[in-house]
Each structure stands twice: as C-alpha cells, then as structure tokens.
Design a protein around this motif. Structure first.
Motif, mmCIF file in Angstrom:
data_model
loop_
_atom_site.group_PDB
_atom_site.id
_atom_site.type_symbol
_atom_site.label_atom_id
_atom_site.label_comp_id
_atom_site.label_asym_id
_atom_site.label_seq_id
_atom_site.Cartn_x
_atom_site.Cartn_y
_atom_site.Cartn_z
ATOM 1 N N PRO A 144 -9.294 -1.334 2.229
ATOM 2 C CA PRO A 144 -10.038 -1.227 0.973
ATOM 3 C C PRO A 144 -11.537 -1.220 1.228
ATOM 4 C CG PRO A 144 -9.373 -3.485 1.326
ATOM 5 C CD PRO A 144 -8.754 -2.693 2.450
ATOM 6 N N ALA A 186 -6.290 -1.220 -6.688
ATOM 7 C CA ALA A 186 -6.428 -2.457 -5.920
ATOM 8 C C ALA A 186 -6.914 -3.597 -6.804
ATOM 9 C CB ALA A 186 -7.394 -2.242 -4.756
ATOM 10 N N PRO A 201 0.796 -1.231 0.000
ATOM 11 C CA PRO A 201 0.000 0.000 0.000
ATOM 12 C C PRO A 201 0.821 1.270 0.000
ATOM 13 C CG PRO A 201 -0.036 -1.029 2.162
ATOM 14 C CD PRO A 201 0.667 -1.977 1.252
ATOM 15 N N ASP A 236 -13.647 -2.400 -4.160
ATOM 16 C CA ASP A 236 -12.258 -2.442 -4.610
ATOM 17 C C ASP A 236 -11.764 -3.875 -4.792
ATOM 18 O OD1 ASP A 236 -11.932 0.392 -4.408
ATOM 19 O OD2 ASP A 236 -11.514 0.199 -2.268
ATOM 20 N N LYS A 245 3.429 -0.669 -5.936
ATOM 21 C CA LYS A 245 2.164 0.031 -5.720
ATOM 22 C C LYS A 245 1.676 0.520 -7.077
ATOM 23 C CE LYS A 245 0.262 4.166 -3.439
ATOM 24 N NZ LYS A 245 -0.910 3.528 -2.818
ATOM 25 N N PHE A 300 -3.789 -4.698 1.521
ATOM 26 C CA PHE A 300 -4.379 -3.361 1.464
ATOM 27 C C PHE A 300 -4.731 -2.918 2.871
ATOM 28 C CE2 PHE A 300 -5.517 -5.801 -2.322
ATOM 29 C CZ PHE A 300 -4.856 -5.052 -3.293
ATOM 30 N N GLU A 301 -4.466 -1.654 3.154
ATOM 31 C CA GLU A 301 -4.665 -1.155 4.516
ATOM 32 C C GLU A 301 -6.137 -1.040 4.899
ATOM 33 O OE1 GLU A 301 -2.175 2.377 4.123
ATOM 34 O OE2 GLU A 301 -0.852 1.506 5.647
#
Length: 277
Positions: A213, A193, A175, A217, A189, A210-211
């Motif tokens: 999403p 996504a 991410p 996404d 990156k 992913f932190e």
C-alpha cells in the motif's frame, strides 16, 4: 523549530478537523455518485493499454478542498496526498496523509465500497485517523475516527464491538480475491484499503494485510487500528517486524510503501509466523 508532542487538547482539535475533512470528502463523493464524471488513467501516456489506476475529477477536487481547509486550520502542518505532486519529507513533525477517494475503481463503476481517508502523523507515527466509509457496521455511511490513546468512534458515538462466540470462522481482508487463508478466516477483498482498515478497527474483519500500500491508503486506518489496541507488522529486510512508524530517513513521505498486516494480536501473530508477501 521542532513542534512539541501533542497533548490531549491538540489531539482533540486535530481529530475534529480530520473528521471535518473526511466528511467533506464523503459529501463530495455522494454528490458526484451516478453522474457523468471525467475519468482518466495514470500511466496511460506511457502505455495506452494501461487502465489500472483510474482517477476521477472528484479525486482532485476533494484533495484541493482538503488542502485549502487544512492550510486555514494548521498552516504549519504539511500534507501528502495521492493526487498532487507535493511530497513532504518525514522530517516534518506533523504530516496529514490524505486519500480523497480510496476505491476509485469501485466509485466510478457505482460499486458501493469506497472511502475518503485522512490520517495524521507526528514524526512518522499515526496519531489521528478519520475514514469516511460508504457503508458501515450499521449499514449507513459515516466516519470512523480516533486519536491515539482514545477509543474508536463512529460519527461521534462510542463504537462497541462484540464477537459472537458461535461464529467459528471470521473474515479477513486479503489482497487477492482468489486466495483463501488457512489461518481460520475467510478472505475478503473490497477494493478499498481504507475501508478494510476501518472494518478491522470496527471488529468486522479479524485482520487485514496489503501487499504494497501507499502511505495515504493506510495512514488513517492505521491510526484507527492502533487506537483499537490492535497489533501491526511491516515487512522489511526480508522479515515481518513490529510496525513502529512510517519514517524513512532521507525519503519523502509519499515514497513509503511496504507490505503491511494488522488486526487482533493473535491473528497477526499467526499470520506473520506462516505467511510471506
């Protein structure tokens, strides 16, 4: 009335429609690319300096087209999308999660990494995914697609992936571009996504995480990765847990958002043993 679990015939029909909708999104994106499109930014009314969430006129048009087509084909199914306010609850048996353009910032700037993603959930679990990508493992735009229990395909053809044993460091979706993984891959990156999900399923990325999403996404890409036999983990209750589904009792489908990691089993296992969001 509760719907029955999809059999192979219904899965095939759903997959065909998902591919059609992803192709529709891709066609609209390609037709608009390079044109002088109208671009707005979400949240700018509250903060005039907020320019982090762009949305083009194409995003809304593609989602409207997808919604209209889906209403014709599966009128009993519900839909959650990024651009329209309708947010069905996960109590619906079938929900389509749609991101008309994933990677809008890339798209409006002409940076050629973006996607149109369609994911189908049955009682919260991804069962079908179709992701149109602006590029692919064969350097051509096209749709990665799959239904649960069946292999991932690209534009209808079987997808064959083989790892080169002489490559000692692979690539992983990260991410933050400045972050480098210590787990044996180089971070990448892309700004999309959905593309990273598809590239994991296609074997181009070892894994991705992913932190936070949104469901639209990753729903389509998650279906691809599960079909490819990959593992997935979701961060909840201060720990990485095996991903089961997107269901949240009492919550709307559009409200789901959580750290998520998926990819090859050994890579995901190493990641969740050492990393925290």
């Amino acid at each position: 009335m509760t719907a029955t679990a999809p059999d192979d015939a219904l899965l095939a029909e759903i997959e065909n429609v998902a591919v059609e909708l992803a192709q529709l999104g891709g066609a609209e994106i390609r037709a608009a690319l390079g044109g002088m499109m109208v671009v707005k930014y979400k949240g700018v009314e509250e903060d005039p300096t907020h320019f982090k969430d762009p949305v083009s006129q194409v995003d809304g048009r593609v989602e409207a087209l997808i919604r209209a087509r889906l209403a014709e084909k599966f009128p009993d199914h519900d839909i959650v999308g990024e651009e329209m306010d309708h947010r069905p609850g996960l109590g619906h048996d079938y929900i389509w999660a749609v991101d008309p353009i994933d990677g809008t910032a890339n798209f409006i700037n002409g940076f050629p990494l973006f996607a149109s993603s369609v994911g189908v959930l049955y009682r919260g679990r991804p069962i079908v995914g179709a992701v149109w990508c602006s590029t692919s493992h064969v350097l051509e735009p096209g749709v990665y697609h799959a239904a649960v229990g069946h292999s991932v395909r690209f534009n209808g053809a079987a997808l064959e992936t083989r790892s080169n044993p002489s490559i000692r460091r692979r690539l992983g979706g990260e991410p933050r571009a400045s972050r480098q993984s210590t787990l044996g891959w180089d971070g990448r990156k892309t700004g999309s996504a959905a593309i990273e999900c598809a590239f994991v399923a296609a074997g181009l990325l070892e894994m991705a995480w992913f932190e936070r999403p949104n469901i639209w996404d990753v729903a389509g890409g998650m279906a691809l990765c599960l079909a490819a036999g990959h593992d997935a983990a979701e961060w909840r209750d201060e720990a990485w847990m095996p991903f089961a589904d997107f269901a949240q009792p009492g919550a709307d489908a559009g409200d789901w958002s959580a750290p998520l990691a998926f990819g090859k089993r050994e890579s995901v296992a190493s990641f969740i043993a050492t990393e925290r969001p």
